[in-house]
Every structure is written in structure tokens, then in C-alpha cells.
Design a protein around this motif. Structure first.
Motif, short mmCIF file in Angstrom:
data_model
loop_
_atom_site.label_atom_id
_atom_site.label_comp_id
_atom_site.label_asym_id
_atom_site.label_seq_id
_atom_site.Cartn_x
_atom_site.Cartn_y
_atom_site.Cartn_z
N GLU A 67 0.84 -1.20 0.00
CA GLU A 67 0.00 0.00 0.00
C GLU A 67 0.87 1.25 0.00
N ARG A 68 1.92 1.24 0.85
CA ARG A 68 2.83 2.37 0.96
C ARG A 68 4.27 1.90 0.75
N LEU A 69 5.10 2.82 0.26
CA LEU A 69 6.48 2.47 -0.06
C LEU A 69 7.42 3.61 0.31
N ALA A 70 8.53 3.27 0.95
CA ALA A 70 9.60 4.23 1.23
C ALA A 70 10.84 3.75 0.50
N LEU A 71 11.55 4.66 -0.15
CA LEU A 71 12.70 4.31 -0.98
C LEU A 71 13.98 4.84 -0.35
N ALA A 72 14.99 3.98 -0.22
CA ALA A 72 16.28 4.40 0.33
C ALA A 72 17.37 3.90 -0.62
N ALA A 73 18.01 4.83 -1.31
CA ALA A 73 19.07 4.49 -2.26
C ALA A 73 20.43 4.85 -1.68
N THR A 74 21.43 4.04 -1.96
CA THR A 74 22.79 4.35 -1.54
C THR A 74 23.62 4.62 -2.78
N TYR A 75 24.54 5.59 -2.67
CA TYR A 75 25.41 5.89 -3.80
C TYR A 75 26.82 6.17 -3.30
N ALA A 93 2.38 1.38 -5.59
CA ALA A 93 2.36 1.76 -4.18
C ALA A 93 2.51 3.27 -4.01
N LYS A 94 1.95 3.80 -2.94
CA LYS A 94 2.08 5.22 -2.64
C LYS A 94 3.45 5.46 -1.99
N VAL A 95 4.28 6.28 -2.63
CA VAL A 95 5.61 6.56 -2.09
C VAL A 95 5.50 7.67 -1.06
N ILE A 96 5.82 7.35 0.19
CA ILE A 96 5.64 8.32 1.29
C ILE A 96 6.95 8.94 1.75
N ALA A 97 8.09 8.40 1.31
CA ALA A 97 9.39 8.97 1.70
C ALA A 97 10.47 8.47 0.76
N GLY A 98 11.49 9.29 0.60
CA GLY A 98 12.62 8.90 -0.24
C GLY A 98 13.91 9.51 0.28
N VAL A 99 14.98 8.77 0.21
CA VAL A 99 16.28 9.28 0.63
C VAL A 99 17.37 8.66 -0.24
N ILE A 100 18.38 9.46 -0.55
CA ILE A 100 19.57 8.96 -1.24
C ILE A 100 20.75 9.30 -0.35
N LEU A 101 21.47 8.27 0.08
CA LEU A 101 22.49 8.44 1.10
C LEU A 101 23.86 8.05 0.56
N PRO A 102 24.88 8.89 0.78
CA PRO A 102 26.24 8.51 0.35
C PRO A 102 26.82 7.43 1.27
N HIS A 129 0.58 8.47 5.94
CA HIS A 129 -0.03 8.00 4.69
C HIS A 129 0.01 9.09 3.63
N GLU A 130 0.72 10.17 3.93
CA GLU A 130 0.81 11.29 2.99
C GLU A 130 1.89 11.03 1.96
N GLU A 131 1.55 11.17 0.70
CA GLU A 131 2.49 10.91 -0.38
C GLU A 131 3.60 11.96 -0.41
N SER A 132 4.80 11.54 -0.72
CA SER A 132 5.95 12.44 -0.81
C SER A 132 6.14 12.88 -2.25
N THR A 133 6.62 14.11 -2.43
CA THR A 133 6.92 14.63 -3.76
C THR A 133 8.38 14.37 -4.07
N LEU A 134 8.64 13.61 -5.11
CA LEU A 134 10.00 13.29 -5.52
C LEU A 134 10.35 14.11 -6.75
N PRO A 135 11.23 15.08 -6.63
CA PRO A 135 11.58 15.91 -7.79
C PRO A 135 12.44 15.14 -8.78
N LYS A 136 12.43 15.60 -10.01
CA LYS A 136 13.29 15.00 -11.02
C LYS A 136 14.70 15.50 -10.83
N LEU A 137 15.65 14.60 -10.59
CA LEU A 137 17.04 14.97 -10.37
C LEU A 137 17.83 14.85 -11.66
N PRO A 138 18.91 15.61 -11.79
CA PRO A 138 19.71 15.56 -13.03
C PRO A 138 20.34 14.21 -13.27
N LYS A 139 20.40 13.82 -14.52
CA LYS A 139 20.96 12.53 -14.89
C LYS A 139 21.72 12.68 -16.20
#
Length: 226
Positions: A67-75, A93-102, A129-139
Motif C-alpha cells: 500500500e505504501r512504499l519508502a525508498l532508500a538508495a545508496t550511492y 504503491a504510494k511513495v511516502i518517503a525517499g532518501v539517497i544516502l552517500p 499515509h501522505e504521499e511524498s513529492t519526488l523531484p526529477k534529479l539531473p541525470k
């Protein structure tokens, strides 16, 4: 029900997943072997490869029942690309949080230490249960052109005489790309085989262009969206 899922080659994302699972009082399951069981909240932890999502992560997210999803990316301190938006686009799934961690870079053999303090706002959002806004990052526009092939050209996996043919590299490879210590064309250079080899029979050799890239300026930026 809350469940942490992860994909990890050299162990950096696994360390993050186990930390989050401990804080959430749940278990951490490998994406490649996880059963497709519906959950209320899924926390997906994964590394960034060449500014892209590893194939295992893409497959997992497409089949995820949550139902809900949180994303944690490592770089590894270079550009993470637009992986959060791309990951979110693969699931209903509704994405409620996102983080990219070095974290440490697997190609440099760095350890799995990370800044746990960066997860405090992320963990605080997981009851929402509030959806998070994920901006488009440069690629980099060229990052989508054969990322796995570029990794194979830039980095070679070498087998020494210490290999005793135990088969661990073959059975634990998430891409079924190892045959008796030798990678096939399906290899994505996650280096799980190198990190797991009990005989330390596998090592890596980087090409000149990749060495130059790895010697470049690195970032310690944490990207957080809650």
C-alpha cells in the motif's frame, strides 16, 4: 505489516537495510528471494549503479504488493541520477518517503559505514499515509546506454588459483552470471561474488578511464524527501 527489502552487492545497502529493519522492528529480506506477499509498508533499499536502478530492483518493484512504499538508495559519492522517480514509476504503491544516502564505493573497496543520523526524518515519516513529492534529479543523458556493459568494460573480475570451486559465487549471484568464478555477459559488477568468496580468490582490476572517474570529486550530499 512492515517489511524492509534490499538488494546489495558489496554490502553497503544491506547494512542500511539491517539498520532500518532494527529500528522498525521487522526483518530485512533480499529482493531476489523475497516472496510476493502483500504488505502495508515496504521499505526498499538499493544501490545506484551508473545512475541507474539495478535490474533486480526493477523486477522487484514491478511485482511489489504494498500500500505504501519508502525508498532508500545508496550511492558512492558520485551522481545518483534520477533513481527515486524512476523507482516510484515502477510500482503502484504510494511513495511516502525517499532518501539517497552517500556510502562507501564498492569499486574502491570501502567499508559499509554510513551516517545513521540522516535517517531520523525518514524514519519519522514512515507512520504517515501522505504521499511524498519526488523531484526529477539531473541525470547524465548517456547513463542509460548499456550501463552494465560499460561496467564490464571498465572493471574486470579476476580469479586466482586460490579458487576451490565451492560454487558460492555461482549460487549467490543475483543475475545468475557466475560460472565457476568466471562472469558471463549477464554480470552487472555488483561484486557480491568478490565480497562473499571464502577463499578470497576473486579480485577486481579497473581500467584507466574508470580509475580516472573514481579519482574525481565526490559528494557527501544526502537527498531527503519526506
Amino acid at each position: 505489516m512492515t517489511q524492509v527489502f534490499y538488494f546489495s552487492g558489496a554490502g553497503h545497502s544491506k547494512a542500511v537495510a539491517e539498520y532500518l529493519a532494527d529500528r522498525l522492528h521487522c526483518t530485512a529480506a533480499e529482493m531476489s528471494s523475497a516472496e510476493s506477499t502483500p504488505v502495508d509498508l515496504a521499505v526498499a533499499v538499493f544501490p545506484v549503479y551508473c545512475q541507474n536502478l539495478p535490474p533486480v530492483v526493477k523486477t522487484f518493484l514491478k511485482g511489489l504488493q504494498a500500500e505504501r512504499l519508502a525508498l532508500a538508495a545508496t550511492y558512492g559519492g558520485f551522481s545518483p541520477g534520477n533513481v527515486l522517480q524512476e523507482a516510484a514509476s515502477l510500482t503502484a504503491a504510494k511513495v511516502i518517503a525517499g532518501v539517497i544516502l552517500p556510502t562507501g564505493h564498492s569499486f574502491l573497496g570501502e567499508d559499509t559505514a554510513f551516517d545513521a543520523q540522516a535517517f531520523i526524518p525518514f524514519l519519522g515519516k514512515l507512520s504517515s499515509h501522505e504521499e511524498s513529492t519526488l523531484p526529477k534529479l539531473p541525470k547524465n543523458p548517456f547513463s542509460d546506454f548499456f550501463p552494465a556493459l560499460r561496467s564490464r568494460v571498465g572493471l574486470k573480475i579476476l580469479k586466482s588459483d586460490a579458487c576451490n570451486h565451492c560454487g558460492i559465487c555461482t549460487t549467490r549471484c543475483p543475475m545468475a552470471a557466475m560460472k565457476n568464478g568466471v562472469p558471463t555477459g549477464n554480470c552487472i559488477r555488483c561484486l557480491r561474488c568478490v565480497s562473499l568468496c571464502p577463499q578470497k580468490a576473486l579480485s577486481i582490476r579497473t581500467g584507466k578511464a574508470l580509475r580516472h572517474y573514481l579519482n574525481g570529486k565526490r559528494s557527501s550530499r544526502v537527498y531527503l524527501y519526506v
